[in-house]
Write a protein that holds these residues in place. Structure first.
Motif, short mmCIF file in Angstrom:
data_model
loop_
_atom_site.label_atom_id
_atom_site.label_comp_id
_atom_site.label_asym_id
_atom_site.label_seq_id
_atom_site.Cartn_x
_atom_site.Cartn_y
_atom_site.Cartn_z
N ASP A 105 41.18 -21.03 41.37
CA ASP A 105 40.42 -20.42 40.28
C ASP A 105 39.65 -21.47 39.48
O ASP A 105 38.58 -21.19 38.95
CB ASP A 105 41.35 -19.64 39.35
CG ASP A 105 41.89 -18.38 40.00
OD1 ASP A 105 41.13 -17.75 40.76
OD2 ASP A 105 43.06 -18.03 39.75
N SER B 233 44.60 -24.95 40.76
CA SER B 233 44.41 -23.63 41.34
C SER B 233 42.97 -23.46 41.83
O SER B 233 42.04 -24.01 41.22
CB SER B 233 44.72 -22.55 40.30
OG SER B 233 44.26 -21.27 40.74
N HIS C 186 41.63 -17.83 49.03
CA HIS C 186 42.37 -17.54 47.81
C HIS C 186 42.32 -16.06 47.45
O HIS C 186 43.34 -15.47 47.05
CB HIS C 186 41.80 -18.38 46.66
CG HIS C 186 42.48 -18.12 45.34
ND1 HIS C 186 43.83 -18.34 45.15
CD2 HIS C 186 41.99 -17.67 44.15
CE1 HIS C 186 44.14 -18.06 43.89
NE2 HIS C 186 43.05 -17.64 43.27
N ASP C 187 41.15 -15.43 47.64
CA ASP C 187 41.06 -14.02 47.21
C ASP C 187 41.29 -13.04 48.35
O ASP C 187 41.17 -11.82 48.18
CB ASP C 187 39.73 -13.75 46.50
CG ASP C 187 38.50 -13.93 47.39
OD1 ASP C 187 38.64 -13.90 48.62
OD2 ASP C 187 37.39 -14.09 46.83
#
Length: 280
Positions: free
Chosen positions: A159, A157, A136-137
């Protein structure tokens, strides 16, 4: 204060379990000749002595009491009560434990994922969660784990995974995601496949360490000995079969190793040990 409360709760829970077992069996405490308990986390004589004293307070003085690590009763469940060979447990946590013919003991792993138990259910799932965050990052490759785990948890998500993880970081809650990792590996996800391959190798190495320290394989490395395999990670019966992969690696190290999936519960192993202890 917290330690005292925890010990009181543990003792009360133990009394309740024993009372229920007696009611179900139709026997009274005076009918019991021996008690053998397999308890997770009993790794030191002081722990063993404390629980043995609790049990002795619950039974008449003639009752013999034995408290063992849960890995030992799991071994006995596959060897019909004989303490020889190695047991590998891989569920939420993992441990390898063994005995040679002279009663010498050895163990490997069992310290939790912080101390390297990456073959455990928690270890596998924690690596999967890490892979999702890294993808994701931008620190890692994209993986099917992202959509699969988010769907399983009802999140929208990656997150949100941070809040989900730390809201209750209990081992069992995290380990419950292992089926998602397996399904992704079966569908061809390379990240998931690597996590499982590494887990299988780590579990096999734990067995290897115990076997070599005890000399179970003999001087030429080909002697026969049992390896009892217990736990949901090893016995999931999926297409991507972690237990089968671990067995292959163990047999690669030790051709004489005989992997065994017990046909009875560890509780039966405890009963067999109690009978052996009483008659010895």
């Amino acid at each position: 204060m917290c330690i005292v409360y925890a010990e009181t709760a543990a003792r009360n829970s133990l009394e309740q379990v024993i009372s229920e077992a007696l009611v179900q069996s139709g026997f009274d405490k005076s009918d019991v000749r021996g008690v053998c308990l397999g308890v997770s986390g009993v790794n030191h004589p002081s722990d063993q002595e404390k629980i043995e004293n609790w049990i002795r307070d619950m039974f008449p003085s003639h009752v013999k009491v034995y408290v063992q690590n849960d890995a030992i009763v799991a071994l006995a469940s596959g060897t019909m009560g004989k303490l020889h060979g190695c047991v590998l447990i891989a569920g939420t946590g993992c441990i390898a434990y063994g005995f040679d013919e002279d009663g010498k003991e050895a163990r490997a792993s069992g310290g939790g994922p912080i101390l390297g138990d990456w073959g455990s259910g928690y270890g596998i799932a924690a690596q999967a969660l890490t892979a999702v965050i890294r993808a994701h990052d931008g620190r890692g490759p994209q993986t099917m784990l992202t959509s699969t785990i988010l769907k399983a948890l009802g999140l929208s998500s990656p997150d949100e995974l941070i809040g989900w993880t730390y809201a209750d970081p209990s081992w069992a809650r995290i380990a419950a995601l292992v089926p998602q990792v397996v399904s992704c590996a079966e569908a061809g996800d390379e990240i998931s496949d690597k996590i499982l391959v590494d887990a299988a190798e780590d579990l096999a190495l734990s067995v290897k360490a115990v076997v070599q320290r005890l000399g179970l394989c003999g001087k030429d490395g080909t002697a026969s000995f049992p390896v009892v395999m217990v736990g949901g990670v090893l016995n999931a019966n999926q297409k991507w079969d972690i237990g089968k992969e671990v067995s292959k690696r163990i047999n690669r190290y030790f051709p004489g190793a005989q992997t065994i999936i017990p046909k009875v519960e560890p509780a039966v192993g405890a009963a067999l040990l109690a009978m052996n202890f009483i008659s010895s």
